[in-house]
Design an enzyme around this catalytic site. Sequence first.
Site, PDB file in Angstrom:
ATOM      1  N   GLU A   1      41.379  50.686  39.195  1.00 42.49           N
ATOM      2  CA  GLU A   1      40.650  50.862  37.948  1.00 42.49           C
ATOM      3  C   GLU A   1      40.963  52.248  37.399  1.00 42.49           C
ATOM      4  O   GLU A   1      40.897  53.242  38.130  1.00 42.49           O
ATOM      5  CB  GLU A   1      39.158  50.701  38.213  1.00 42.49           C
ATOM      6  CG  GLU A   1      38.285  50.777  36.995  1.00 42.49           C
ATOM      7  CD  GLU A   1      36.832  50.489  37.328  1.00 42.49           C
ATOM      8  OE1 GLU A   1      35.956  50.978  36.594  1.00 42.49           O
ATOM      9  OE2 GLU A   1      36.568  49.786  38.319  1.00 42.49           O
TER      10      GLU A   1
ATOM     11  N   LYS B   1      36.795  46.758  32.837  1.00 37.77           N
ATOM     12  CA  LYS B   1      37.848  47.151  33.779  1.00 37.77           C
ATOM     13  C   LYS B   1      37.465  46.911  35.233  1.00 37.77           C
ATOM     14  O   LYS B   1      38.320  46.581  36.050  1.00 37.77           O
ATOM     15  CB  LYS B   1      38.269  48.595  33.559  1.00 37.77           C
ATOM     16  CG  LYS B   1      37.177  49.630  33.570  1.00 37.77           C
ATOM     17  CD  LYS B   1      37.735  51.010  33.218  1.00 37.77           C
ATOM     18  CE  LYS B   1      36.612  52.023  33.080  1.00 37.77           C
ATOM     19  NZ  LYS B   1      35.846  51.829  31.816  1.00 37.77           N
ATOM     20  N   THR B   2      36.178  47.060  35.559  1.00 39.20           N
ATOM     21  CA  THR B   2      35.773  46.802  36.945  1.00 39.20           C
ATOM     22  C   THR B   2      35.911  45.325  37.282  1.00 39.20           C
ATOM     23  O   THR B   2      36.465  44.958  38.326  1.00 39.20           O
ATOM     24  CB  THR B   2      34.325  47.266  37.179  1.00 39.20           C
ATOM     25  OG1 THR B   2      34.243  48.673  36.969  1.00 39.20           O
ATOM     26  CG2 THR B   2      33.879  46.952  38.602  1.00 39.20           C
TER      27      THR B   2
END
Length: 485
Positions: free
Chosen positions: A172, A128-129
Amino acid sequence: MLNSVDFSGRPLHFIGVGGIGMSALAYVLARQKMPVSGSDLRLSHITQRLKENGVQIFWNQTAANINCVAEMADNQLPQIVCSTAISESNEEYEAAVQAGCPIFHRSDILAALMAQHEGIAVAGTHGKTTTSSMLGYLLVKAGVDPTVVIGGEVEELGGNAYVGQGDALVAEADESDGSLVKLKAKIGVITNIELDHPDHYSSLDQVVEIFETFSSNCELTVGCLDCPTVSSRLSPSVTYSLVADSGADYIATDIQQTAQGTTATIWERGQELGVLQIGLLGLHNLSNALAVVAVARLMGVEWAAIAQHLPNFVGARRRFDRRGFHNDILFVDDYAHHPSEIKVTLAAAKLQSTEPLPSGVGRRVVAVFQPHRYSRVASLLQEFATAFGDADRVIVTDIYSAGEANTTGVSGQSLADTLAEHHEQVEYVATLELVQKRLIDTLQPGDVAIFLTAGNLNRILPDVMAAHADAPHDAPSSLELLSGV
């Protein structure tokens, strides 16, 4: 949440403002000219950036801070923002509660910000980052100019947050404590779903329930069909896959991986968009890029802009972060701490080691691993045991507790013993100081030394690199030229 976040001018005070997620929110609010203060225990480049943007920072976490912030705001009690890392016994937190300050989790602030924008929330156990960073970067370059809030630092965005003039907000969404269910986004992205936080979840089913709620809160969900849990338990509105016959809306074919990056042909609902090159290594990053393509296209970004700008994205800090090259040794810092993350990260490292040394001897991938949390190691011990197949040598140090008590009896030594049942070159080195000495003494020219941790292992990296920087080193090798450092 009993109270609503007040963005009309009432001050916001962040306890633990230097954290990667907290600081991003504080930066966005400060750039939007809101009165923001915070406390932390040490100076860093992150807190320095906040100070430069008008955030008042206290270098302690004491009760006196609350009164001081109130006095600066004409005796108006501040809104308090905390992360899960702040305990109820924290002196500053206790003082805020006793004073009657409104208390918010950082996810409440993010949810309130997202409600003011066209929200794009990027969720998933892994990736996700990188995905949110890559998406934010692309949308900035393509002229969408979003606000971006991420859990990592991106050089091209100036840090872990960016404030744009457009309507979109890319963020995020963290599942570690279940707080992502507070977010109501226009577009939600789910990269994959696994059990990664056994300190909070007792089963995968509990994790899936959180993602199901998150998906239902989004107007539209973009999901990866290559994750069996996503494909079997959720029904994403838009899908993507690296498997040509998956039936996904976005697929990649003709995939080629090299030490310089990955190339693939991208298809949109059966129509060829064109060839995409990315500089990030590994199929997992191609999958992340495909998610970015899907969201960008949903937002009306032309393929030409995608193909032009994505190749220039170099990644988020601590995601296969090439920190230096000394004595023909490439040093890489990576946040990987879950078995699945370790597998794909070491596969990427293997790509960097394919060029043989002039002597004809193969290069080695040296994995230096600091396990993170006793609960994670105990729950995923057998998965860890088979995650290091692409490493030629593995060094395991003590477990970084992250504040957990060791109720299971698991240790760095027991993890190393389990790994040794599946890998010939595993050694346990108890402390970071001993790991540093061991690496200075034993790393060889040609090695790819990759530091894997969500803890503090990387604090020894500068000294290890400095020791090898003093070693003889002649012309750049082919690995150095490929590494881009």
